[in-house]
Design a protein around this motif. Structure first.
Motif, mmCIF file in Angstrom:
data_model
loop_
_atom_site.group_PDB
_atom_site.id
_atom_site.type_symbol
_atom_site.label_atom_id
_atom_site.label_comp_id
_atom_site.label_asym_id
_atom_site.label_seq_id
_atom_site.Cartn_x
_atom_site.Cartn_y
_atom_site.Cartn_z
ATOM 1 N N CYS A 41 5.147 -0.701 5.206
ATOM 2 C CA CYS A 41 5.608 0.074 3.952
ATOM 3 C C CYS A 41 6.435 1.493 4.160
ATOM 4 O O CYS A 41 7.487 1.629 3.560
ATOM 5 C CB CYS A 41 4.403 0.471 3.087
ATOM 6 S SG CYS A 41 3.579 -0.979 2.306
ATOM 7 N N CYS A 93 0.629 -1.214 0.084
ATOM 8 C CA CYS A 93 -0.096 -0.019 -0.194
ATOM 9 C C CYS A 93 0.957 0.993 0.222
ATOM 10 O O CYS A 93 0.282 2.377 -0.500
ATOM 11 C CB CYS A 93 -0.961 0.120 1.264
ATOM 12 S SG CYS A 93 -0.319 0.419 2.728
ATOM 13 N N GLY A 94 2.162 1.236 0.529
ATOM 14 C CA GLY A 94 2.955 2.465 0.667
ATOM 15 C C GLY A 94 2.617 3.354 1.916
ATOM 16 O O GLY A 94 3.608 4.273 2.099
ATOM 17 N N ASP A 95 1.705 3.169 2.697
ATOM 18 C CA ASP A 95 1.127 4.021 3.456
ATOM 19 C C ASP A 95 1.449 3.413 5.081
ATOM 20 O O ASP A 95 1.565 4.118 5.865
ATOM 21 C CB ASP A 95 -0.053 4.257 3.547
ATOM 22 C CG ASP A 95 -0.383 5.223 2.164
ATOM 23 O OD1 ASP A 95 0.568 6.060 1.942
ATOM 24 O OD2 ASP A 95 -1.700 5.093 1.533
ATOM 25 N N CYS A 96 1.285 2.019 5.151
ATOM 26 C CA CYS A 96 1.196 1.607 6.494
ATOM 27 C C CYS A 96 2.674 1.751 7.323
ATOM 28 O O CYS A 96 3.550 1.805 6.576
ATOM 29 C CB CYS A 96 0.626 0.020 6.230
ATOM 30 S SG CYS A 96 1.853 -0.992 5.804
ATOM 31 N N CYS A 151 3.468 -5.618 4.269
ATOM 32 C CA CYS A 151 2.284 -4.751 4.434
ATOM 33 C C CYS A 151 0.989 -5.392 5.050
ATOM 34 O O CYS A 151 0.504 -6.363 4.770
ATOM 35 C CB CYS A 151 2.053 -4.339 2.851
ATOM 36 S SG CYS A 151 0.844 -3.007 2.808
ATOM 37 N N GLU A 152 0.787 -4.169 6.176
ATOM 38 C CA GLU A 152 -0.599 -4.663 6.796
ATOM 39 C C GLU A 152 -1.874 -4.705 5.900
ATOM 40 O O GLU A 152 -2.842 -5.450 6.269
ATOM 41 C CB GLU A 152 -0.688 -3.611 7.917
ATOM 42 C CG GLU A 152 0.260 -3.636 8.889
ATOM 43 C CD GLU A 152 0.071 -2.344 9.952
ATOM 44 O OE1 GLU A 152 -0.384 -1.492 9.644
ATOM 45 O OE2 GLU A 152 0.962 -2.430 11.071
#
Ligand code: APR
Ligand code: ZN
Ligand code: ZN
Length: 367
Positions: free
Chosen positions: A96, A90-93, A104-105
């Motif tokens: 990441c 996702c790039g955000d968790c 990744c969560e």
């Protein structure tokens, strides 16, 4: 109505049937598969090594073309060639953001349910929901995946080769180049030279290893290992591989040793053949009940060994997939040599048999 290979229950033969596929929801894409590799983890679900809810569409090593995008998708568009990542990143968790996108969560719910990121299902058979392996489901003419799990690559990479990047290559090459810290001139040992292990071997050479000792029980796998860069071959069916690796390394052991099968005894061998101060990297996926029996003092503390798990080659798929595709195009990464057989979706049961018999590096379903 796509045709798909469905695992109905553990131990049952795979059924290739027509299934229904709902349209992509927000943040999802529909992919027409070009090819899918048959990986050991697919078999591990069918034979119960990996326990997941059934029924589900198998397959997690695929590449294809984007047919349709859901609302809000902006990283890919219709017509793009993509490799499917079985860990959408996702790039955000937290993970990441800490450069550990392989953990990744956002993928947790999908992993637990075999659904999409919110746990809901897109495949149905006769009105009953069907899961899809690891938010992928590449044993199908078409699938829906999270947009974060579709990574664009150049159109000139053939689908059969691109598909392999999605699991075996990211995992194996990444284990050597991301998870492990291999230094120029190192001696590396690799136990298990299947589709994943061969990529550990080529990754280790790429990372600068001078010697790669390949360990397998099948002579044909050892031949392939040599082709992928192994310098020394050990046939584990001809005696204890640990003493053979020790003999090849002045009784010191390998700087870095990899286990790429997922068996307790071979994991213990891997740790035993790692030198003092070296790294043991565990790549193969063991049965959930497997426990390790390692001497804590003499085997680990006194020897200052690092024992490290490896999930998806510690890869950031958004940067590593295009990098691997480029290395292939430049002739620095072997992919075509991994394809032992091109098969039809209907041949998937035979591909499992061939894998168990050790006949193939990879069977690849071509759609
Ligand atoms: N000693 C040495 N080699 C062995 C042994 C053993 N005791 N048992 C099996 N092997 C070899 C097989 O001969 C084969 O070449 O291990 C290799 C396993 O390769 P594959 O079946 O092709 O499996 P692969 O797809 O490479 O996956 C390996 O990584 O991603 C995970 O779930 C996957 O746990 C699996 C592992
Ligand atoms: Zn994330
Ligand atoms: Zn796999």
């Amino acid at each position: 109505m796509p045709r798909a290979a469905v695992c109905t229950a553990v131990g049952e033969p795979i059924e290739v049937v027509d299934v229904d596929l709902k349209p992509p929801q927000a943040g999802e894409v529909r992919v027409r598969l070009g090819a899918s590799g048959v990986c050991h983890s697919d078999l591990s679900i069918q034979n119960g090594t990996l326990l997941v809810p059934t029924p589900l569409v198998l397959g997690h090593e695929g590449a294809g073309v984007i047919e349709e995008v859901g609302e809000g998708v902006d990283n890919v568009q219709k017509g793009d060639h993509v490799v499917i990542s079985w860990v959408p990143q996702c790039g955000d968790c937290f993970f990441c953001q800490h450069d550990q996108g392989e953990l990744c969560e956002s993928a947790n719910t999908a992993m637990a349910t075999n659904g999409l990121l919110d746990g809901s299902y897109r495949f149905q058979r006769d009105g009953v929901d069907l899961g899809q392996m690891a938010a992928s489901g590449t044993f199908s003419e078409e699938t829906i995946v999270p947009a974060t799990g579709a990574v664009k690559i150049d159109d000139d990479v053939p689908m059969t080769s691109a598909a392999l990047i999605g699991c075996g290559v990211l995992t194996g090459f990444g284990a050597a180049t991301n998870t492990a810290d291999i230094r120029e001139g190192d001696t590396v040992a690799v136990i298990g030279c299947g589709g994943v292990g061969l990529n550990v071997i080529q990754g280790a050479r790429y990372a600068g290893a001078e010697r790669v000792i390949a360990v397998d029980m099948m002579p044909n796998k050892l031949d392939l290992a040599k082709q992928f860069g192994a310098t020394d071959l050990v046939n584990a069916s001809e005696g204890d591989p640990v003493s053979k690796v020790m003999a090849l390394t002045d009784e010191r052991g390998a700087d870095v040793a990899f286990e790429v099968i997922g068996l307790g005894p071979t994991i213990e061998q891997t740790i035993a053949m790692t030198r003092r101060g070296g790294q043991s990297i565990l790549v193969g996926v063991p049965k959930m009940e497997v426990m390790l029996n390692v001497p804590a003092f003499f085997g680990v503390v006194l020897q200052e060994k690092t024992i490290k798990g490896c999930w998806y080659g510690s890869s950031n798929v958004h940067t590593d997939v295009p990098k691997l595709a480029r290395l292939y195009s430049e002739g620095q990464l072997k992919l075509d040599e991994l394809v032992s057989r091109e098969i039809k979706l209907d041949d998937v049961n035979d591909a499992f048999r061939a894998m168990e018999a050790g006949e193939v590096a990879r069977s690849v379903i071509v759609y």
